[in-house]
Design an enzyme around this catalytic site. Structure first.
Site, short mmCIF file in Angstrom:
data_model
loop_
_atom_site.label_atom_id
_atom_site.label_comp_id
_atom_site.label_asym_id
_atom_site.label_seq_id
_atom_site.Cartn_x
_atom_site.Cartn_y
_atom_site.Cartn_z
N HIS A 18 0.47 7.29 2.56
CA HIS A 18 1.56 6.64 3.30
C HIS A 18 1.70 5.26 2.68
O HIS A 18 0.75 4.47 2.73
CB HIS A 18 1.22 6.52 4.79
N HIS A 196 1.74 16.96 8.86
CA HIS A 196 0.37 16.70 9.30
C HIS A 196 0.06 17.74 10.39
O HIS A 196 0.85 17.90 11.32
CB HIS A 196 0.24 15.30 9.89
N GLU A 199 -5.28 17.52 12.19
CA GLU A 199 -6.07 16.29 11.99
C GLU A 199 -6.83 16.04 13.29
O GLU A 199 -8.06 16.06 13.31
CB GLU A 199 -5.15 15.11 11.64
N ASP A 277 -4.68 8.74 2.04
CA ASP A 277 -3.96 8.60 3.32
C ASP A 277 -3.44 7.17 3.52
O ASP A 277 -2.25 6.91 3.28
CB ASP A 277 -4.87 9.02 4.49
N ASP A 278 -4.30 6.26 3.96
CA ASP A 278 -3.91 4.86 4.22
C ASP A 278 -5.01 3.96 3.65
O ASP A 278 -5.82 3.40 4.40
CB ASP A 278 -3.77 4.63 5.72
#
Ligand code: ADE
Ligand code: ZN
Length: 334
Positions: A18, A196, A199, A277-278
């Site tokens: 992201h 997603h 998760e 991811d981040d």
């Protein structure tokens, strides 16, 4: 060659990133000053001390707060350019990047400023760093399907700039089927479909994404491992799973990296990939994700190479490009 050298030297694709999650606190503070916005955090230490999460929602609250200082096309360029330089240092050769337009348009930032800023940096990354980049427009699943249709309309002039669509934000209580009509429309428009799922949400959400919506890729997918019949479907269809080990650890999806499903997924013949991811929030870019998960699980060199190969196989690149990247992997390992 040490495993660390192997990981560094292997060409890799990153498929679950992201761009707003690559917002390092240093840059956040610079942009806050440039845009004359007050941030709750006054020092880097204060910001980093807050990066301590016990679930997805706690992270998301901070993620949406941090991105408030992104206002101009230049901001989105600078954010994306900083990520691409970091990715190049890890020998990432291709990235498929999510962005969350609704989190910006809701604050009055024009869709065009967000998108053009990111696209300008992606073009620069291709030219100056030799990294190819695709953009995936994500819908926020805590918002309504109608809001998603509104975004699809606003984004129409840029549709040819996106390879696909994604679905992110708070998973629990927002199952894939909430967005069934929106995804049908996106499929008809020719977008690749990502979501997603699994998760925090149950295996049933992965089943819906895969079997009812017909997605091309599952982001995370951890909880698929609770459902043996689902594992078989994932193996038979070779549906890619974009796993994010350090994210899983930070958000308490797992409590130790030893509990990462990556090794079991490789051994079950699933098309699993490793991603960040981040990275600004979870303590590491893609190289560190490979290193840490490998160390925790005792992955073999052959398994690391398989993960790098999977990253290109699972990408949306055309076949000729996949072949070229796979040959570059062979050149490192033979
Ligand atoms: N948005 C950014 N990172 C996310 C994640 N790990 N899960 C859901 N939504 C997200
Ligand atoms: Zn994600």
């Amino acid at each position: 060659m040490t495993q660390r050298d192997l990981i560094q030297r292997l060409p890799k694709a990153e498929l679950h990133l992201h761009i707003e999650g690559s917002f390092e606190p240093e840059l956040m503070m610079q942009l806050a000053a440039r845009n004359k916005i007050d941030l709750r955090f006054k020092t880097l230490d204060e910001a980093k001390a807050a990066y301590n999460f016990s679930n997805l929602q706690e992270f998301l609250d901070l993620y949406y707060e941090g991105m408030q200082v992104l206002r101009t096309e230049e901001d989105f360029h600078d954010l994306t350019w900083a990520y691409l330089q970091r990715a190049a240092a890890d020998n990432v050769r291709h990235v498929e990047m999510f962005f969350d337009p609704q989190a910006h348009t809701a604050r009055g930032v024009p869709f065009g400023a967000v998108t053009e800023g990111i696209l300008a940096a992606l073009a620069r990354g291709e030219k100056e760093l030799g990294i190819s980049g695709y953009l995936i427009m994500s819908f926020l699943r805590h918002l309504s399907e109608e809001d998603g249709f509104d975004l699809l309309k606003v984004s129409e002039p840029w549709h040819d700039k996106f390879i696909g669509v994604g679905l992110d934000s708070s998973e629990m209580g927002h199952p894939p089927l909430k967005f069934e009509r929106l995804y049908k429309r996106c499929e008809a428009l020719g977008f690749k479909l990502c979501m997603h799922a699994g998760e925090e949400g149950p295996p049933q959400y992965v089943r819906e994404a895969l079997l009812d919506i017909g997605v091309d890729r599952i982001d995370h997918g951890n909880r698929s491992m609770e459902d043996p019949a689902l594992i078989e479907i994932l193996r038979d269809t070779q549906t890619p799973l974009t796993n994010c080990p350090l994210s899983n650890l930070s958000l308490c999806v797992i409590h130790d990296l030893k509990d990462s499903p990556v090794k079991a997924q490789l051994e079950a013949g699933l098309m699993v990939t490793v991603n960040s991811d981040d990275p600004a929030y979870f303590g590491g870019y893609v190289g560190r994700n490979y290193e840490q998960v490998s160390q925790a699980l005792g992955l073999s060199d052959a398994q690391i190479i398989q993960l790098a190969r999977n990253s290109f196989e699972a990408s949306f690149l055309p076949g000729v490009s996949k072949k070229r990247h796979l040959a570059a992997i062979d050149a490192v390992t033979h």
